[in-house]
Design a protein around this motif. Structure first.
Motif, PDB file in Angstrom:
ATOM      1  N   HIS A 166      -4.255  34.277   9.593  1.00 15.83           N
ATOM      2  CA  HIS A 166      -4.951  34.129   8.308  1.00 15.83           C
ATOM      3  C   HIS A 166      -4.614  35.286   7.362  1.00 15.83           C
ATOM      4  O   HIS A 166      -5.479  35.790   6.659  1.00 15.83           O
ATOM      5  CB  HIS A 166      -6.462  34.077   8.507  1.00 15.83           C
ATOM      6  CG  HIS A 166      -6.945  32.813   9.119  1.00 15.83           C
ATOM      7  ND1 HIS A 166      -7.084  31.627   8.422  1.00 15.83           N
ATOM      8  CD2 HIS A 166      -7.309  32.520  10.396  1.00 15.83           C
ATOM      9  CE1 HIS A 166      -7.518  30.680   9.225  1.00 15.83           C
ATOM     10  NE2 HIS A 166      -7.655  31.189  10.430  1.00 15.83           N
ATOM     11  N   GLY A 167      -3.367  35.739   7.340  1.00 13.96           N
ATOM     12  CA  GLY A 167      -3.020  36.858   6.468  1.00 13.96           C
ATOM     13  C   GLY A 167      -2.931  38.144   7.257  1.00 13.96           C
ATOM     14  O   GLY A 167      -3.085  38.156   8.481  1.00 13.96           O
ATOM     15  N   ASN A 168      -2.674  39.240   6.556  1.00 17.15           N
ATOM     16  CA  ASN A 168      -2.390  40.521   7.198  1.00 17.15           C
ATOM     17  C   ASN A 168      -3.418  40.927   8.252  1.00 17.15           C
ATOM     18  O   ASN A 168      -4.564  41.247   7.932  1.00 17.15           O
ATOM     19  CB  ASN A 168      -2.278  41.626   6.148  1.00 17.15           C
ATOM     20  CG  ASN A 168      -0.859  41.718   5.610  1.00 17.15           C
ATOM     21  OD1 ASN A 168      -0.011  40.895   5.965  1.00 17.15           O
ATOM     22  ND2 ASN A 168      -0.589  42.690   4.766  1.00 17.15           N
ATOM     23  N   PHE A 169      -2.986  40.914   9.505  1.00 15.07           N
ATOM     24  CA  PHE A 169      -3.768  41.368  10.659  1.00 15.07           C
ATOM     25  C   PHE A 169      -5.100  40.635  10.792  1.00 15.07           C
ATOM     26  O   PHE A 169      -6.036  41.157  11.403  1.00 15.07           O
ATOM     27  CB  PHE A 169      -3.969  42.889  10.602  1.00 15.07           C
ATOM     28  CG  PHE A 169      -2.672  43.645  10.547  1.00 15.07           C
ATOM     29  CD1 PHE A 169      -1.843  43.731  11.653  1.00 15.07           C
ATOM     30  CD2 PHE A 169      -2.254  44.246   9.367  1.00 15.07           C
ATOM     31  CE1 PHE A 169      -0.633  44.397  11.603  1.00 15.07           C
ATOM     32  CE2 PHE A 169      -1.038  44.916   9.296  1.00 15.07           C
ATOM     33  CZ  PHE A 169      -0.230  44.988  10.416  1.00 15.07           C
ATOM     34  N   GLU A 170      -5.204  39.441  10.244  1.00 14.17           N
ATOM     35  CA  GLU A 170      -6.417  38.631  10.389  1.00 14.17           C
ATOM     36  C   GLU A 170      -6.091  37.391  11.219  1.00 14.17           C
ATOM     37  O   GLU A 170      -5.124  36.686  10.952  1.00 14.17           O
ATOM     38  CB  GLU A 170      -6.957  38.207   9.020  1.00 14.17           C
ATOM     39  CG  GLU A 170      -7.527  39.364   8.209  1.00 14.17           C
ATOM     40  CD  GLU A 170      -8.122  38.886   6.894  1.00 14.17           C
ATOM     41  OE1 GLU A 170      -8.420  37.684   6.779  1.00 14.17           O
ATOM     42  OE2 GLU A 170      -8.267  39.729   5.986  1.00 14.17           O
ATOM     43  N   ARG A 171      -6.925  37.136  12.240  1.00 12.44           N
ATOM     44  CA  ARG A 171      -6.740  36.007  13.134  1.00 12.44           C
ATOM     45  C   ARG A 171      -8.085  35.342  13.404  1.00 12.44           C
ATOM     46  O   ARG A 171      -9.124  36.011  13.403  1.00 12.44           O
ATOM     47  CB  ARG A 171      -6.168  36.443  14.501  1.00 12.44           C
ATOM     48  CG  ARG A 171      -4.929  37.348  14.444  1.00 12.44           C
ATOM     49  CD  ARG A 171      -3.697  36.547  14.117  1.00 12.44           C
ATOM     50  NE  ARG A 171      -2.484  37.303  14.309  1.00 12.44           N
ATOM     51  CZ  ARG A 171      -1.905  38.071  13.383  1.00 12.44           C
ATOM     52  NH1 ARG A 171      -2.453  38.198  12.194  1.00 12.44           N
ATOM     53  NH2 ARG A 171      -0.781  38.721  13.633  1.00 12.44           N
ATOM     54  N   THR A 172      -8.071  34.048  13.669  1.00  5.63           N
ATOM     55  CA  THR A 172      -9.224  33.386  14.281  1.00  5.63           C
ATOM     56  C   THR A 172      -8.799  32.941  15.668  1.00  5.63           C
ATOM     57  O   THR A 172      -7.612  32.765  15.950  1.00  5.63           O
ATOM     58  CB  THR A 172      -9.698  32.181  13.449  1.00  5.63           C
ATOM     59  OG1 THR A 172      -8.572  31.354  13.121  1.00  5.63           O
ATOM     60  CG2 THR A 172     -10.375  32.646  12.170  1.00  5.63           C
ATOM     61  N   ARG A 173      -9.775  32.765  16.553  1.00  7.95           N
ATOM     62  CA  ARG A 173      -9.496  32.478  17.956  1.00  7.95           C
ATOM     63  C   ARG A 173      -9.662  30.990  18.229  1.00  7.95           C
ATOM     64  O   ARG A 173     -10.642  30.377  17.805  1.00  7.95           O
ATOM     65  CB  ARG A 173     -10.418  33.303  18.860  1.00  7.95           C
ATOM     66  CG  ARG A 173     -10.424  34.791  18.501  1.00  7.95           C
ATOM     67  CD  ARG A 173     -11.303  35.598  19.447  1.00  7.95           C
ATOM     68  NE  ARG A 173     -10.688  35.730  20.761  1.00  7.95           N
ATOM     69  CZ  ARG A 173      -9.744  36.609  21.066  1.00  7.95           C
ATOM     70  NH1 ARG A 173      -9.292  37.443  20.150  1.00  7.95           N
ATOM     71  NH2 ARG A 173      -9.240  36.667  22.292  1.00  7.95           N
ATOM     72  N   HIS A 174      -8.703  30.414  18.962  1.00  7.39           N
ATOM     73  CA  HIS A 174      -8.707  28.967  19.218  1.00  7.39           C
ATOM     74  C   HIS A 174      -8.271  28.726  20.668  1.00  7.39           C
ATOM     75  O   HIS A 174      -7.083  28.806  20.984  1.00  7.39           O
ATOM     76  CB  HIS A 174      -7.765  28.253  18.244  1.00  7.39           C
ATOM     77  CG  HIS A 174      -8.146  28.468  16.804  1.00  7.39           C
ATOM     78  ND1 HIS A 174      -9.020  27.650  16.132  1.00  7.39           N
ATOM     79  CD2 HIS A 174      -7.789  29.440  15.927  1.00  7.39           C
ATOM     80  CE1 HIS A 174      -9.178  28.100  14.899  1.00  7.39           C
ATOM     81  NE2 HIS A 174      -8.448  29.182  14.748  1.00  7.39           N
ATOM     82  N   TRP A 175      -9.246  28.408  21.525  1.00  5.50           N
ATOM     83  CA  TRP A 175      -8.967  28.363  22.951  1.00  5.50           C
ATOM     84  C   TRP A 175      -9.350  27.045  23.618  1.00  5.50           C
ATOM     85  O   TRP A 175      -9.241  26.919  24.839  1.00  5.50           O
ATOM     86  CB  TRP A 175      -9.688  29.524  23.651  1.00  5.50           C
ATOM     87  CG  TRP A 175      -9.035  30.829  23.316  1.00  5.50           C
ATOM     88  CD1 TRP A 175      -9.324  31.630  22.240  1.00  5.50           C
ATOM     89  CD2 TRP A 175      -7.958  31.451  23.999  1.00  5.50           C
ATOM     90  NE1 TRP A 175      -8.487  32.725  22.232  1.00  5.50           N
ATOM     91  CE2 TRP A 175      -7.650  32.647  23.292  1.00  5.50           C
ATOM     92  CE3 TRP A 175      -7.220  31.129  25.144  1.00  5.50           C
ATOM     93  CZ2 TRP A 175      -6.629  33.505  23.702  1.00  5.50           C
ATOM     94  CZ3 TRP A 175      -6.215  31.987  25.554  1.00  5.50           C
ATOM     95  CH2 TRP A 175      -5.928  33.166  24.827  1.00  5.50           C
TER      96      TRP A 175
END
Length: 305
Positions: free
Chosen positions: A89-98
């Protein structure tokens, strides 16, 4: 170049690989296809056959740049590892999907981006123990192994602090782990490496140059630009690290050997470690990193004769 068997997988990989997070555009440079092509061509020339990427290095961007190259190369010449579990989601931004459905979608997106029918090593990426303890997920991934979409499973550990996921790697049919390990961070030697050796797991050492501190470029008192991730490090800790590096350079690095080459070869000497995966921003860096193989131990337990 030298090669080692990656634990209980059937993959023989170069002891020096290529880390490709930088191709996702978060490290102050947007790579063009011709630049990635030049780096991978130099890698091939040096005998490097192992590439490590991830779905969240720029929303499959790193994978796409590699895939474009692979589509014009011999796929069987390369051992390609990627990862799952996040969305960029852009610079050093993540969401988790497991969830099972989310990971299936990630796998298919990675195959499409990499322009390949199979992934050699598919790694759970910095998962929590709760995310790891998901029988449905590993059952689904086992079915992907049977279908041939994946050749081997691995775990890219989020932390060096405890060995739970390493201890249970064989239970989920993972044949390799990835961990931060370098001359400045030896924590894996305590629990993770003994557990890996007991199970015959391959070990990929990431950040082998300690985010560049072991490159030999920086002396005590060095400062970093605001767009450099190291500028966010605690200034006192940075000063301590730079002092440590200076002492290592004076006392441990042989005369005439570049510090970066020495630092990579130092990691490769541990009997648990299969390969190092430094990031490479240029063909010149690839060439320098590849020299570490010359200092690697031929009697290493995973060596391919």
């Amino acid at each position: 170049m030298k090669y080692r068997r990656l634990g209980k997988t059937n993959l023989d990989i170069s002891v020096v690989g290529i880390g490709t997070w930088q191709y996702g555009g978060e490290w102050g440079k947007n790579f063009k296809q011709y630049e990635v092509d030049a780096i991978l061509e130099k890698a091939k020339e040096e005998g490097i056959n192992f590439l490590d990427t991830a779905e969240c290095y720029g929303d499959h961007l790193s994978e796409s740049l590699i895939g474009d190259y692979l589509s014009r190369s011999k796929r069987e010449d390369w051992i390609v590892a990627t990862k799952f579990g996040h969305h960029f989601h852009g610079n050093f931004e993540r969401t988790r999907h497991w969830s099972v459905n989310e990971v299936i979608k990630q796998l298919d997106s990675s195959l499409k981006a990499l322009k390949t029918d199979y992934i050699d090593l598919y790694q759970a990426h910095s998962c929590t123990d709760e995310e790891f303890n998901n029988d449905e997920l590993w059952t689904m991934l086992d079915k992907q192994l049977e279908k041939g979409k994946i050749r081997s499973l691995g775990i890219s550990l989020r932390s060096n602090e405890e060995s739970y996921q390493t201890d249970h790697a064989s239970d989920v049919k993972a044949g390799a782990i990835q961990v931060v390990y370098n001359r400045l961070d030896r924590k894996p030697e305590e629990q993770i490496f003994p557990s890996s050796q007991n199970q015959n797991l391959g070990v990929l050492a990431r950040v082998p140059l300690a985010s560049g501190y072991l490159s030999g470029k920086y002396k005590p008192g060095a400062t970093f630009n605001s767009d450099d991730v190291r500028s966010k490090h605690n200034s006192e800790e940075t000063a301590i690290l730079l002092k440590q590096v200076e002492e290592i350079q004076q006392n441990e690095v042989p005369e005439g050997v570049p510090m970066a080459t020495w630092a990579l070869s130092w990691v490769l000497k541990h009997p648990a470690v299969t390969a190092v995966i430094p990031g490479c921003k240029s063909p010149e860096q690839v060439e320098l990193n590849a020299k570490a193989a010359q200092l690697a131990d031929d009697s290493h337990p995973q060596s391919v004769k």
